[in-house]
Write an enzyme that holds these catalytic residues in place. Structure first.
Site, mmCIF file in Angstrom:
data_model
loop_
_atom_site.group_PDB
_atom_site.id
_atom_site.type_symbol
_atom_site.label_atom_id
_atom_site.label_comp_id
_atom_site.label_asym_id
_atom_site.label_seq_id
_atom_site.Cartn_x
_atom_site.Cartn_y
_atom_site.Cartn_z
ATOM 1 N N ASP A 251 10.214 1.559 -2.915
ATOM 2 C CA ASP A 251 9.276 2.616 -3.306
ATOM 3 C C ASP A 251 8.921 2.513 -4.783
ATOM 4 O O ASP A 251 9.760 2.773 -5.645
ATOM 5 C CB ASP A 251 9.902 3.985 -3.023
ATOM 6 C CG ASP A 251 9.937 4.295 -1.533
ATOM 7 O OD1 ASP A 251 8.874 4.186 -0.896
ATOM 8 O OD2 ASP A 251 11.019 4.637 -1.019
ATOM 9 N N MET B 238 2.983 8.669 6.205
ATOM 10 C CA MET B 238 3.932 9.447 5.399
ATOM 11 C C MET B 238 4.225 10.752 6.118
ATOM 12 O O MET B 238 3.319 11.554 6.358
ATOM 13 C CB MET B 238 3.349 9.755 4.019
ATOM 14 C CG MET B 238 3.298 8.596 3.045
ATOM 15 S SD MET B 238 4.863 7.747 2.739
ATOM 16 C CE MET B 238 5.934 9.098 2.224
ATOM 17 N N MET C 4 3.109 3.540 -4.543
ATOM 18 C CA MET C 4 2.592 4.897 -4.772
ATOM 19 C C MET C 4 2.084 4.935 -6.198
ATOM 20 O O MET C 4 2.619 5.641 -7.064
ATOM 21 C CB MET C 4 3.708 5.921 -4.510
ATOM 22 C CG MET C 4 4.021 6.059 -3.021
ATOM 23 S SD MET C 4 5.627 6.823 -2.720
ATOM 24 C CE MET C 4 6.661 5.363 -2.783
ATOM 25 N N HIS D 133 6.141 -0.427 -1.038
ATOM 26 C CA HIS D 133 5.302 0.753 -0.838
ATOM 27 C C HIS D 133 4.820 1.215 -2.209
ATOM 28 O O HIS D 133 5.582 1.800 -2.970
ATOM 29 C CB HIS D 133 6.150 1.821 -0.132
ATOM 30 C CG HIS D 133 5.465 3.129 0.077
ATOM 31 N ND1 HIS D 133 6.162 4.267 0.454
ATOM 32 C CD2 HIS D 133 4.168 3.496 -0.013
ATOM 33 C CE1 HIS D 133 5.318 5.274 0.586
ATOM 34 N NE2 HIS D 133 4.101 4.838 0.294
ATOM 35 N N SER E 290 15.266 2.697 2.516
ATOM 36 C CA SER E 290 14.555 2.828 1.241
ATOM 37 C C SER E 290 15.565 2.842 0.107
ATOM 38 O O SER E 290 16.412 3.737 0.039
ATOM 39 C CB SER E 290 13.753 4.126 1.208
ATOM 40 O OG SER E 290 13.399 4.386 -0.145
ATOM 41 N N MET F 94 6.791 4.055 -7.766
ATOM 42 C CA MET F 94 6.128 5.316 -8.134
ATOM 43 C C MET F 94 5.739 5.286 -9.602
ATOM 44 O O MET F 94 6.502 4.788 -10.437
ATOM 45 C CB MET F 94 7.072 6.485 -7.886
ATOM 46 C CG MET F 94 7.577 6.561 -6.456
ATOM 47 S SD MET F 94 8.544 8.053 -6.217
ATOM 48 C CE MET F 94 9.053 7.821 -4.500
ATOM 49 N N ASP G 266 7.628 7.082 7.292
ATOM 50 C CA ASP G 266 8.439 7.199 6.074
ATOM 51 C C ASP G 266 8.549 8.659 5.656
ATOM 52 O O ASP G 266 7.541 9.295 5.363
ATOM 53 C CB ASP G 266 7.738 6.362 4.988
ATOM 54 C CG ASP G 266 8.474 6.316 3.664
ATOM 55 O OD1 ASP G 266 9.587 6.850 3.571
ATOM 56 O OD2 ASP G 266 7.911 5.725 2.716
ATOM 57 N N HIS H 151 12.911 -1.476 2.128
ATOM 58 C CA HIS H 151 11.758 -0.655 1.734
ATOM 59 C C HIS H 151 11.880 -0.300 0.255
ATOM 60 O O HIS H 151 12.880 0.276 -0.178
ATOM 61 C CB HIS H 151 11.704 0.599 2.597
ATOM 62 C CG HIS H 151 10.475 1.431 2.368
ATOM 63 N ND1 HIS H 151 9.262 1.138 2.950
ATOM 64 C CD2 HIS H 151 10.278 2.550 1.625
ATOM 65 C CE1 HIS H 151 8.373 2.046 2.569
ATOM 66 N NE2 HIS H 151 8.955 2.920 1.763
HETATM 67 C C1 DX5 Z 1 9.065 9.036 -0.465
HETATM 68 C C2 DX5 Z 1 9.367 7.573 -0.204
HETATM 69 C C3 DX5 Z 1 10.338 7.372 0.881
HETATM 70 C C4 DX5 Z 1 11.679 8.008 0.647
HETATM 71 C C5 DX5 Z 1 12.152 8.497 1.967
HETATM 72 O O1 DX5 Z 1 7.981 9.132 -1.320
HETATM 73 O O2 DX5 Z 1 8.181 6.867 0.138
HETATM 74 O O3 DX5 Z 1 10.471 6.005 1.196
HETATM 75 O O4 DX5 Z 1 12.639 7.153 0.104
HETATM 76 O O5 DX5 Z 1 13.350 9.179 1.789
HETATM 77 P P1 DX5 Z 1 14.040 9.956 2.969
HETATM 78 O O6 DX5 Z 1 14.319 8.976 4.049
HETATM 79 O O7 DX5 Z 1 15.259 10.499 2.311
HETATM 80 O O8 DX5 Z 1 13.074 11.036 3.403
HETATM 81 ZN ZN ZN Z 2 8.328 4.746 0.967
#
Ligand code: DX5
Ligand code: ZN
Length: 216
Positions: free
Chosen positions: A35, A137, A68, A66, A8, A37, A173, A33
């Site tokens: 993310d 998750m 969010m 991903h 990620s 947000m 994840d 990956h």
């Molecule tokens: C959290 C993200 C993850 C995050 C995971 O909301 O969706 O992808 O980067 O990070 P680690 O591997 O550090 O838990």
């Molecule tokens: Zn993620």
């Protein structure tokens, strides 16, 4: 079962994002990956389509996006245009999951559905044939570096049974590292996201290798 590692880039150095993406590619990652947000569905903000478009030329690896964000539906085309290969929406952020999954496939992308830790696995039951990826998750989304929530192991194994022989990635994840990865893979996951575990050190190839070894 062969597993895929999806670092990620949430934990990458955002000032050097192109370079970081090239580094995890060279280190042997399977997916990148990404993310996204919105500061609304989750209590953190990252980036959107323009940044994804900028890093797209840096690798040919699968862009696993991903989302969010709430709503997601109005932006799906933008993420496809920016270079996403897999677009994953959250079950909790979309009242019309079936429609969104159909739309993602209709624009030629792979469709994913993500479940927060408190969301039961039954939400995937009636859309299984419209899914290319299910994302469990194992932390509450929003931040890297959180601890793995053990209760999700049961959910992962239930979803593995529901998938049967369908060609669906079962991705996990949050809190995946060399200590937790084996239990996650044993429960039935085959795509492992790792943010802080990969980007914490300097030798990404060594870390990805350690994850693969620990999972075996
Ligand atoms: C959290 C993200 C993850 C995050 C995971 O909301 O969706 O992808 O980067 O990070 P680690 O591997 O550090 O838990
Ligand atoms: Zn993620």
């Amino acid at each position: 079962m062969s597993i895929k590692i999806a670092p990620s880039i949430l934990s990458a150095d955002f000032a050097r994002l192109g370079e970081e993406v090239r580094a995890i590619d060279a280190a042997g990652c399977d997916y990148v990956h990404i993310d996204v947000m919105d500061g609304h569905f989750v209590p953190n903000l990252t980036f959107g389509p323009p940044v994804i478009k900028c890093i797209r030329p840096h690798t040919e690896k699968v862009f696993d996006v991903h989302l969010m964000i709430n709503p997601a539906q109005p932006y799906l085309q933008d993420y496809a245009d920016a270079g996403a290969d897999i677009i994953t929406v959250h079950a909790e952020a979309d009242p019309h999951i079936d429609r969104s999954l159909q739309f993602i496939r209709s624009i030629g992308k792979k469709a994913g559905l993500s479940l927060n830790p408190a969301t039961p696995e039954t939400v995937v039951e009636y859309v299984l044939d419209k899914l290319d990826l299910i994302l469990v998750m194992s932390v509450n989304p929003g931040f890297g570096g959180q601890s793995f929530i053990e209760s999700q192991l049961e959910k992962i194994s239930r979803i593995r049974r529901m998938i049967g022989n369908r060609p669906i990635d079962l991705q996990v994840d949050g809190g995946v590292n060399a200590k937790t990865i084996k239990s996650v893979v044993d429960a039935g996951a085959d795509v492992l996201v790792a943010g802080s575990a990969v980007f914490r050190g300097d030798d990404y190839a060594a870390t990805i290798g350690e994850l693969r070894a620990a999972a075996a």
